[in-house]
Design an enzyme around this catalytic site. Structure first.
Site, mmCIF file in Angstrom:
data_model
loop_
_atom_site.group_PDB
_atom_site.id
_atom_site.type_symbol
_atom_site.label_atom_id
_atom_site.label_comp_id
_atom_site.label_asym_id
_atom_site.label_seq_id
_atom_site.Cartn_x
_atom_site.Cartn_y
_atom_site.Cartn_z
ATOM 1 N N ASP A 153 -13.708 1.963 -3.295
ATOM 2 C CA ASP A 153 -13.182 3.284 -3.644
ATOM 3 C C ASP A 153 -12.882 3.340 -5.138
ATOM 4 O O ASP A 153 -12.848 2.309 -5.822
ATOM 5 C CB ASP A 153 -11.951 3.680 -2.802
ATOM 6 C CG ASP A 153 -10.791 2.715 -2.938
ATOM 7 O OD1 ASP A 153 -10.724 1.985 -3.948
ATOM 8 O OD2 ASP A 153 -9.926 2.709 -2.043
ATOM 9 N N HIS A 213 -2.022 -4.100 -4.876
ATOM 10 C CA HIS A 213 -2.943 -3.006 -4.535
ATOM 11 C C HIS A 213 -3.141 -2.086 -5.750
ATOM 12 O O HIS A 213 -4.238 -1.591 -5.989
ATOM 13 C CB HIS A 213 -2.351 -2.250 -3.338
ATOM 14 C CG HIS A 213 -3.143 -1.057 -2.947
ATOM 15 N ND1 HIS A 213 -4.453 -1.140 -2.551
ATOM 16 C CD2 HIS A 213 -2.809 0.251 -2.911
ATOM 17 C CE1 HIS A 213 -4.889 0.075 -2.275
ATOM 18 N NE2 HIS A 213 -3.917 0.932 -2.490
ATOM 19 N N THR A 219 -12.542 -0.752 6.432
ATOM 20 C CA THR A 219 -13.142 -0.421 5.126
ATOM 21 C C THR A 219 -14.378 -1.278 4.877
ATOM 22 O O THR A 219 -15.449 -0.772 4.518
ATOM 23 C CB THR A 219 -12.112 -0.665 3.996
ATOM 24 O OG1 THR A 219 -10.993 0.176 4.228
ATOM 25 C CG2 THR A 219 -12.695 -0.391 2.628
ATOM 26 N N ARG A 260 0.819 -1.222 0.000
ATOM 27 C CA ARG A 260 0.000 0.000 0.000
ATOM 28 C C ARG A 260 0.849 1.268 0.000
ATOM 29 O O ARG A 260 0.327 2.360 -0.207
ATOM 30 C CB ARG A 260 -0.965 -0.024 1.189
ATOM 31 C CG ARG A 260 -2.168 -0.906 0.909
ATOM 32 C CD ARG A 260 -2.866 -1.325 2.162
ATOM 33 N NE ARG A 260 -3.539 -0.232 2.840
ATOM 34 C CZ ARG A 260 -4.137 -0.361 4.020
ATOM 35 N NH1 ARG A 260 -4.125 -1.535 4.630
ATOM 36 N NH2 ARG A 260 -4.731 0.663 4.585
ATOM 37 N N LYS A 263 -14.437 6.090 -0.413
ATOM 38 C CA LYS A 263 -14.132 6.145 1.016
ATOM 39 C C LYS A 263 -12.983 7.096 1.255
ATOM 40 O O LYS A 263 -12.159 7.349 0.359
ATOM 41 C CB LYS A 263 -13.822 4.740 1.547
ATOM 42 C CG LYS A 263 -12.416 4.322 1.275
ATOM 43 C CD LYS A 263 -11.986 3.085 2.000
ATOM 44 C CE LYS A 263 -10.533 2.836 1.653
ATOM 45 N NZ LYS A 263 -10.172 1.516 1.301
HETATM 46 C C1 R5P Z 1 -7.043 0.156 0.370
HETATM 47 O O1 R5P Z 1 -7.276 1.011 -0.463
HETATM 48 C C2 R5P Z 1 -7.300 -1.302 0.151
HETATM 49 O O2 R5P Z 1 -7.866 -1.542 -1.085
HETATM 50 C C3 R5P Z 1 -8.198 -1.852 1.244
HETATM 51 O O3 R5P Z 1 -9.448 -1.231 1.181
HETATM 52 C C4 R5P Z 1 -7.593 -1.593 2.592
HETATM 53 O O4 R5P Z 1 -6.279 -2.069 2.598
HETATM 54 C C5 R5P Z 1 -8.376 -2.247 3.691
HETATM 55 O O5 R5P Z 1 -7.802 -1.884 4.901
HETATM 56 P P1 R5P Z 1 -8.668 -1.945 6.240
HETATM 57 O O6 R5P Z 1 -9.209 -3.334 6.336
HETATM 58 O O7 R5P Z 1 -7.671 -1.637 7.351
HETATM 59 O O8 R5P Z 1 -9.719 -0.893 6.150
#
Ligand code: R5P
Length: 314
Positions: free
Chosen positions: A170, A131, A228, A97, A193
Site C-alpha cells: 500500500d 507501522h 494482505t 496499527r 489495498k
Molecule cells: C497494514 O497496513 C500493515 O502494513 C500490514 O499490511 C497488515 O498489518 C497485515 O495484516 P493482515 O495480515 O491481517 O492482512
C-alpha cells in the site's frame, strides 16, 4: 556513569532476551513474575538495580494487554528500586496499527501506550519497525526506532535472486519499501489495498510496476491474518511474477494465517522473532531470522553512548 548494565525480560520475550543477553555476554537479570488467584500480576526484581542502566525487554503478542501490563509493572518495580535509567525494549510495539483517528469516536491506542510506558517510568524506548515512523512522535522521551532491513538484505543475498523487484502492498508502506528496494538494488512496484471495514478481508485496487518473470519481494512491517499478503500474491502471480517472497518483520500469524499463506502459493515468508513462535511450529515456507544481534548492538551502543543511527529506520 551507571553502576552496571542489566537486561531483564518479561514473559513474552524470555527467549529473545536470553539470546540478546548472550550476544551481550551477560546473564539475564532475575525477576519473579506470577499471577495471583485473583488474576492480579505480581512482579519482583530479584537483584539490586540501584543506579544501574536497565533494559527491560517485552514484546507485544497475545495476551497483548497482559503483556503490556507486565511491562508497566516491571518498569514501575525498577523505578522504585532506584534504577539509574530504564529503557523499555519493545520489539513489536503494542497497538501499533491504532496510530490514527480514521473512524469516528475511536481511541489513539498507540499514543495511549506511549503515555503509559512513560508514566510508568521509562526513560527511553527501543523498538523495531513501527507501522508508521510518526509513532515515535507520541513519545517525549528518546525513542530508538531500529530497522530489520539489513537482516533481510543479508538473507536475500544468500538466495542469489537474479531479477528481484520489491513490492509495497500500500501507499503507506511505499516509502519504507523504496528504501529497502534501494538497499538491495531492485526496482519498486506499488499496489494499493483497501481493507474492508475492520475485517481481515483486503481488496487490491491498483498496481504500478513490472514484475513479469521476476522474483517479487513483498516488503511488509507485519503479517497478522495473512490477508494482505495472500491478496498481494494473487495480484503478483496474475501480473506474471516468477516467484513471490515476503519479508515481514513482525510475524503475528493469527487465526488461520498459515493456511491462508499456504493456499496463496507464496514461495517463502521471511520474518523475525520479534513475535515469539517456536521455530518447530512454523510451516516449512516460513523462515525466522533473529533480531537478538540487532537488539544487543543497540543496547550496547545506548549503554556506551555511541551513535545508534546506523541501525535506525528513518
Ligand atoms: C497494514 O497496513 C500493515 O502494513 C500490514 O499490511 C497488515 O498489518 C497485515 O495484516 P493482515 O495480515 O491481517 O492482512
Amino acid at each position: 556513569m551507571y553502576a552496571a548494565r542489566k537486561v531483564f525480560a518479561g514473559k513474552a520475550s524470555q527467549g529473545l532476551a536470553e539470546a540478546t543477553a548472550l550476544h551481550l555476554g551477560q546473564p539475564l537479570g532475575k525477576a519473579d513474575i506470577m499471577k495471583f488467584k485473583n488474576d492480579n500480576k505480581f512482579v519482583q526484581i530479584l537483584e539490586s538495580v540501584r543506579s544501574c542502566d536497565v533494559f527491560v525487554v517485552q514484546t507485544s503478542c497475545p495476551p497483548v494487554d497482559e503483556n503490556l501490563m507486565e511491562l508497566l509493572l516491571m518498569i514501575d518495580a525498577l523505578k522504585r528500586a532506584s534504577a539509574g535509567r530504564i529503557t523499555a525494549v519493545m520489539p513489536y510495539y503494542p497497538y501499533v496499527r491504532s496510530d490514527k483517528k480514521d473512524q469516528p469516536r475511536i481511541p489513539l491506542s498507540a499514543r495511549l501506550v506511549a503515555d503509559l510506558v512513560t508514566t510508568a517510568g521509562a526513560d527511553r524506548v527501543i523498538t523495531i519497525e513501527l507501522h508508521a515512523a510518526q509513532i515515535g512522535g507520541f513519545f517525549s522521551i528518546p525513542l530508538d526506532h531500529l530497522t530489520t532491513k539489513s537482516l533481510f538484505k543479508e538473507y536475500l543475498q544468500s538466495k542469489h535472486l537474479t531479477d528481484p523487484v520489491v513490492v509495497a502492498t500500500d501507499a503507506g508502506g511505499a516509502k519504507n519499501a523504496l528504501k529497502f528496494a534501494r538497499s538491495v538494488g531492485a526496482p519498486l512496484a506499488i499496489m494499493e489495498k483497501h481493507r474492508l471495514g475492520n475485517t481481515d478481508k483486503v481488496e487490491v485496487t491498483a498496481f504500478i510496476g513490472d514484475v513479469r518473470g521476476r522474483q517479487a519481494i513483498i516488503y511488509e512491517d507485519e503479517i497478522s491474518s495473512g490477508g494482505t499478503v495472500a491478496g498481494a500474491v494473487e495480484v503478483l502471480k496474475a501480473q506474471g511474477a516468477a516467484e513471490v517472497y515476503v519479508c515481514a518483520t513482525h510475524g503475528i500469524f493469527c487465526g488461520n494465517a498459515f493456511e491462508t499463506l499456504a493456499k496463496c502459493g507464496v514461495h517463502e515468508v521471511i520474518t523475525t522473532d520479534t513475535v515469539p513462535h517456536d521455530p518447530k511450529s512454523l510451516p516449512a515456507f516460513v523462515t525466522q531470522l533473529s533480531v537478538a544481534p540487532l537488539l544487543a548492538d543497540a543496547i550496547s551502543r545506548v549503554h556506551s553512548g555511541v551513535s545508534v543511527s546506523d541501525l535506525f529506520s528513518y
